[in-house]
Design an enzyme around this catalytic site. Structure first.
Site, mmCIF file in Angstrom:
data_model
loop_
_atom_site.group_PDB
_atom_site.id
_atom_site.type_symbol
_atom_site.label_atom_id
_atom_site.label_comp_id
_atom_site.label_asym_id
_atom_site.label_seq_id
_atom_site.Cartn_x
_atom_site.Cartn_y
_atom_site.Cartn_z
ATOM 1 N N ASP A 38 1.013 -1.243 0.054
ATOM 2 C CA ASP A 38 -0.052 -0.220 -0.109
ATOM 3 C C ASP A 38 0.982 1.333 0.106
ATOM 4 O O ASP A 38 1.894 1.175 0.417
ATOM 5 C CB ASP A 38 -1.005 -0.130 1.095
ATOM 6 N N TYR A 144 -16.087 3.970 -13.029
ATOM 7 C CA TYR A 144 -16.043 2.989 -11.794
ATOM 8 C C TYR A 144 -16.398 1.499 -12.693
ATOM 9 O O TYR A 144 -15.554 0.451 -12.523
ATOM 10 C CB TYR A 144 -16.621 3.354 -10.671
ATOM 11 N N LYS A 148 -14.229 -2.099 -13.283
ATOM 12 C CA LYS A 148 -14.510 -2.894 -12.607
ATOM 13 C C LYS A 148 -15.113 -4.285 -13.656
ATOM 14 O O LYS A 148 -15.001 -5.596 -13.351
ATOM 15 C CB LYS A 148 -15.606 -2.714 -11.671
#
Length: 249
Positions: A38, A144, A148
């Protein structure tokens, strides 16, 4: 709880908060040694390797550092991603590029770096984070949803490519989850309480999905006992994809 991941090493991208943190915690509770990849330090018990999934050099370094630390790699959870709002006309070219680089190409970069190590494991798996937006048309989520939907297609293609190498590839498709990102979206609404009620009502079971519920689905797919789960997209959406309920009287 049985230690079904005892002796295995897992990397979780985007594991500093939200769903990623819940996944990292659950895998560790069940015996895995977990590395969080991360940008942000998770500030928890997991090993942290700073990683920007939009940058190949950063990804390669983080994956190699994980293997150097633990000596192996068995489980990859591609969870890192960003959100986007608006219809197809509302996002700039720069935002389309940024979302694609993180949400889709980022998963490919991590998988590419991990593959040589996963091929040495007898319990290898990759689990990608898809979404209800992969399979259902949602308002104000054009960018988005595009990323996806690509994650779902990428997952199935990867599963076909690598199943005979002993690497299982699957994805999880959460509904609207109770995460910090959704919380920030709610705070931007004119009436956050009303917006939350609307999101809850959109899911047939009448509430937001918890991060822990998504983590349990990831753990199921990563479990080496489930070797026949390959190319699966597992919904965790309270029935949003499959059910069509009549309005309440």
């Amino acid at each position: 709880m049985s230690a079904r991941f005892e002796g295995l090493v897992a990397v979780v991208t985007g594991g500093a908060s939200g769903i990623g943190a819940a996944i990292a915690d659950l895998l560790a509770e069940e015996g895995a040694r977990v590395a969080v990849l991360d940008i942000d330090d998770p500030k928890n018990q997991h090993s942290w390797h700073k990683c920007d999934v939009a940058d190949s050099a950063s990804v390669n370094s983080a994956v190699q550092s994980t293997v150097n630390q633990f000596g192996r790699l068995d489980i990859v959870v591609n969870n890192a991603g960003i959100g986007a709002q608006g219809n197809v006309a509302d996002n700039s070219d720069e935002e389309w590029t940024r979302s694609w680089e993180i949400n889709v190409a980022g998963m490919a970069r991590v998988a590419r770096a991990a593959l040589p190590h996963l091929k040495k494991s007898n319990a290898a798996s990759i689990t990608n984070m898809a979404s209800i937006a992969s399979t259902a048309g949602l308002q104000q989520r054009a960018l988005y949803s595009a990323t996806k939907g690509a994650v779902l297609a990428l997952t199935r293609a990867m599963a076909a490519d690598h199943v005979r190498e002993g690497i299982r590839v699957n994805c999880v498709a959460p509904g609207t989850a109770d995460t910090p990102w959704v919380g920030r979206l709610l705070q931007q609404a004119d009436d956050p309480a009303a917006e939350r009620l609307a999101l809850e009502a959109r899911q047939p079971h009448g509430r937001l999905v918890s991060a822990e519920e998504v983590a349990r689905a990831v753990a199921y797919l990563a479990d080496p006992a489930n070797r026949s789960s390959v190319g699966v997209c597992l919904p965790v959406d309270g029935g949003m994809e499959a059910l069509r309920l009549r309005p309440q009287q």
